[in-house]
Design a protein around this motif. Structure first.
Motif, mmCIF file in Angstrom:
data_model
loop_
_atom_site.group_PDB
_atom_site.id
_atom_site.type_symbol
_atom_site.label_atom_id
_atom_site.label_comp_id
_atom_site.label_asym_id
_atom_site.label_seq_id
_atom_site.Cartn_x
_atom_site.Cartn_y
_atom_site.Cartn_z
ATOM 1 N N THR A 734 1.062 -1.158 -0.004
ATOM 2 C CA THR A 734 -0.021 -0.077 -0.057
ATOM 3 C C THR A 734 0.819 1.143 0.037
ATOM 4 O O THR A 734 0.498 2.258 -0.608
ATOM 5 N N ILE A 735 1.891 1.139 0.787
ATOM 6 C CA ILE A 735 2.925 2.396 0.740
ATOM 7 C C ILE A 735 3.285 2.490 -0.421
ATOM 8 O O ILE A 735 3.562 3.566 -1.071
ATOM 9 N N ARG A 737 2.345 1.726 -3.524
ATOM 10 C CA ARG A 737 1.406 1.960 -4.692
ATOM 11 C C ARG A 737 0.993 3.571 -4.358
ATOM 12 O O ARG A 737 0.660 4.433 -5.213
ATOM 13 N N ALA A 738 1.226 4.258 -2.938
ATOM 14 C CA ALA A 738 0.781 5.453 -2.639
ATOM 15 C C ALA A 738 2.071 6.570 -3.382
ATOM 16 O O ALA A 738 1.402 7.506 -3.634
ATOM 17 N N SER A 741 1.904 5.126 -8.006
ATOM 18 C CA SER A 741 0.801 4.644 -8.617
ATOM 19 C C SER A 741 0.579 4.531 -10.147
ATOM 20 O O SER A 741 0.058 4.055 -10.650
#
Length: 751
Positions: A734-735, A737-738, A741
């Protein structure tokens, strides 16, 4: 120059009630003016050129060439592209060679506005009898496609009112707008959102009932019956599909009851056989309504006939940001205003009263003859139908008809064929109702998934699961080098994937999706219970099991494996089967295979390339809390499991070893913070030219053990290497992808 006739329902080609297509057409614009008369290769309708049209059985249809014409209008191009990272060499030998993988079915490119714009012209008085027409946008069907006759409802009412607009605030927006459109149209355009998709799989013909027509129910039934018999005489070995919506479902049932020896497949959408139990007393209200208040009637009916927002969302991309979705919704709703403002003037009160009485007689006739219906049927019922008790009626029809399946759509209204998220061809495929001959053949009758089906299945249905597990795939080249991606997997079939079946078969969705992205259709062989009547009785909603069939799953039988390999398909086979997928505590990543080889000789017979593979990750997403032995200690659950065992089918006998123990149960799982799925496809093993050598049992056994060893080695490799993956945890991903992106995926360990 071709012969000419005036077509009052352009861009749809009209046929007469005797089902005899006319030889040419002079297209007429929606504004009423005649267009320029062209050759048979081009038709101009309302300023748009339709190129590539051909004459087939006398009816003009769009050839679907996808080429640009003079006015730069892209014909049959659609909005859905296809993923093309590989050259499609496999398509030459595939069963579906005439239809490419991830083809454009046009779903999501049409809206209710298109339907209303066409209906506004067609519904005007034309003085003709009921008749058939072939929508031009259906295009040219595949070879040997069956005929599909669409039988519409018997009246149309629609309206839109807007009290105020907001700045796209959801609650206020939904409260301030009302869009209502009945699916009982009678004009024959009820499949407008599905024409292009259905046009590939069927020869589509739609019944048009003019507004001022007063043909009785028996008269309409004879028109349909005559067409059915003509088609049956022409192609006695093909099924004939009758898609009936509301009133049309009564018509379909009546024709089926009168023709029990003809091979019919009935698709019944919110059938009006429950009209006598309707929540809304339409006929008494309309008869009592003063003539001066006739314009109010569409507004009264509008409150109960459909789900307005689902209609307006028909062409909205699921992946768009919320604000853009609402902007598109706003645009769709406002675009409908001019289309619906005149409908109450077009349909006079006398016509509505006549057709409601027609509906009443149709329901009575069909109900009195349900016992005589021998045809197979599929009932599609809305859970939010405020006009008819469709859900209860589906239960009743399933128990009354001899061969009937039911699918519920709980969020849809009465006009479900006009609403977002319901692709009729997908439903027909997922319920195994599509066939081209007397008997269903899941190999030869298979239609590859379209781009819209791919997006729906893997974005909307399993999208969150994919996001949580973020599969990482590796493959092995011929020289033994392990690389990221699927470069080591052969493009051309036949290919037989042999691997480990993870707990609950959770790896299947990721595996099929990743291969589809590479333009490779993997056909999985699944447990026969997935296709059995007992399993069907448990399935009422369109579920994951239906999506598996859309994506090519077939029952695991020697004949199906033979057919798939003979057509040079990529086939997915799990020797451990259900026993491996429903393993017990302490058996994670243990291969539970038959003692005797089962697939080696079949692979060698067709020179198939065997690709062993391993997959890991089940222990990273859940902990097995209750296995078979634990559940059998619970009084109520053990009776349920024994009952399933008695109804289920066995793929293997006890001589095959531990793998033959296939009691069906749902294990108890405790979810974890998601880790990641990993796949490793081993070095391809070619069997071409080894048929005679592998007839020797010792050689056959050695190759079988070699494949099994390769699968075990792949699992061991992944279990070790995943410890080096910096993005194994969903938190780390998640980190990543942040901050990254734009990248297509999350990296994993270096092989």
């Amino acid at each position: 120059m071709t012969s000419v006739f005036s077509c009052s329902i352009s861009p749809y080609v009209a046929l007469n009630s005797g089902n005899k297509p006319r030889s040419g057409a002079r297209a007429q614009s929606l504004g009423g003016g005649d267009s320029t008369i062209l050759s048979s290769d081009v038709i101009v309708v309302n300023g748009i050129s339709f190129a590539g049209t051909k004459e087939k059985n006398g009816a003009l249809i769009d050839g679907g060439s996808g080429e640009k014409v003079k006015n730069d209008t892209l014909i049959d191009g659609g909005k859905n592209g296809s993923l093309k990272p590989r050259e499609k060499k496999w398509a030459k030998d595939a069963v579906f060679k005439d239809l490419e993988l991830l083809w454009d079915d046009g779903y999501g490119t049409k809206t209710v506005k298109d339907y209303l714009d066409g209906a506004k012209e067609i519904i005007k008085p034309d003085g003709g009898p009921p008749r058939w027409f072939c929508p031009v946008e259906c295009g040219k069907p595949l070879k040997d496609s069956p005929v599909l006759l669409f039988l519409p409802g018997n009246f149309l009412v629609a309206c839109i009112t807007f009290d105020r607009w907001t700045d796209f605030l959801v609650d206020e927006f939904l409260a301030s707008s009302k869009l209502f459109c009945s699916g009982l149209d009678g004009v024959g355009l009820g499949l407008a959102l599905h024409h292009k998709a259905l046009g590939k799989a069927f020869e589509v013909r739609c019944l048009h009932i003019p507004v001022y027509d007063r043909t009785s129910f028996e008269g309409l039934m004879k028109i349909v019956e005559e067409t059915v018999r003509l088609e049956h005489d022409s192609s006695p070995n093909k099924p004939i599909y009758l898609v009936g919506e509301s009133f049309g479902a009564c018509l379909a049932l009546a024709v089926a009851a009168r023709n029990p020896k003809i091979d019919l497949v009935l698709i019944l959408v919110n059938p009006a056989t429950s009209f006598s139990r309707s929540q809304l007393p339409l006929l008494p209200i309309l008869e009592a309504l003063p003539d001066g208040l006739h314009d109010v009637f569409p507004y009264l009916v509008g409150f109960v006939t459909g789900n307005p927002l689902k209609m307006a969302m028909a062409n909205i991309e699921y992946k768009l940001p919320p604000r853009l979705q609402f902007q598109q919704l706003y645009h769709n709703l406002t675009a409908l205003l001019p289309s619906v403002s005149v409908l109450s003037d077009i349909i006079p009160k006398e016509t509505l009263i006549w057709r409601l009485k027609l509906l009443k007689s149709a329901a009575a006739y069909a109900n009195s003859r349900l016992h005589a219906v021998k045809a197979e049927a599929l009932v599609l019922a809305s859970g939010n139908d405020n006009m008819l008790p469709s859900k209860d009626e589906a239960y009743r029809l399933k128990s009354s008809l001899k061969n009937c399946k039911v699918r519920y759509f709980n969020d849809n209204g009465h006009s479900m064929l006009m609403e977002h998220g319901l692709n009729l061809l997908t439903i027909i495929k997922g319920t195994c109702k599509y066939r081209r001959s007397k008997r269903l053949d899941l190999v030869s009758d298979f239609l590859p998934p379209s781009m819209s089906e791919f997006k729906c299945a893997f974005d909307e249905v399993t999208g969150l699961f994919r996001l949580a597990t973020c599969p990482a795939l590796f493959s092995t080249l011929d020289d033994g080098k392990i690389v990221k991606g699927l470069a080591g997997v052969p493009d051309e079939g036949p290919v037989l994937f042999i691997g480990y079946h993870m707990l609950m078969g959770l790896e299947i969705y990721s595996l099929v999706e990743e291969f589809l992205k590479e333009n490779i259709m993997v056909r999985g062989v699944a447990h026969p219970d997935l296709f059995s009547k007992n399993f069907e009785d448990l399935a009422t909603d369109f579920s994951l099991s239906d999506w598996m069939k859309v994506m090519g799953a077939v029952p695991v039988t020697p004949s199906n494996l033979f057919k798939l390999l003979s057509t040079k398909s990529h086939v997915l086979l799990y020797p451990g089967g259900q026993r491996e997928a429903l393993h017990y505590k302490g058996e994670a990543y243990k291969l539970i295979w038959p003692d005797q080889p089962e697939f080696v000789r079949m692979a060698a017979r067709f020179g198939a390339t065997i690709v062993p593979f391993g997959t890991v990750g089940e222990d990273d997403i859940a902990e097995l809390a209750l296995d078979y032995h634990d559940l059998m200690k619970i009084p109520i659950l053990n009776d349920f499991i024994r009952d399933l065992k008695g109804k289920g089918s066995r793929v293997r006998d006890e001589s095959k070893g531990e793998v033959a123990s296939t009691d069906l149960f749902i294990p108890g799982l405790l979810p974890k913070v998601p880790g990641r799925f990993y796949f490793l496809f081993g070095k391809p093993i070619k069997t071409k030219g080894m048929k005679e050598m592998l007839e020797d049992k010792e050689n056959e056994s050695q190759l079988y053990l070699h494949v099994k060893s390769e699968v075990q080695n792949s699992i061991a490799y992944l279990l070790k290497k995943r410890e080096e993956d910096p993005y194994r945890s969903i938190i780390d991903r998640t980190i990543y992808r942040a901050f990254n992106s734009p990248l297509p995926g999350v990296p994993a360990f270096d092989p």
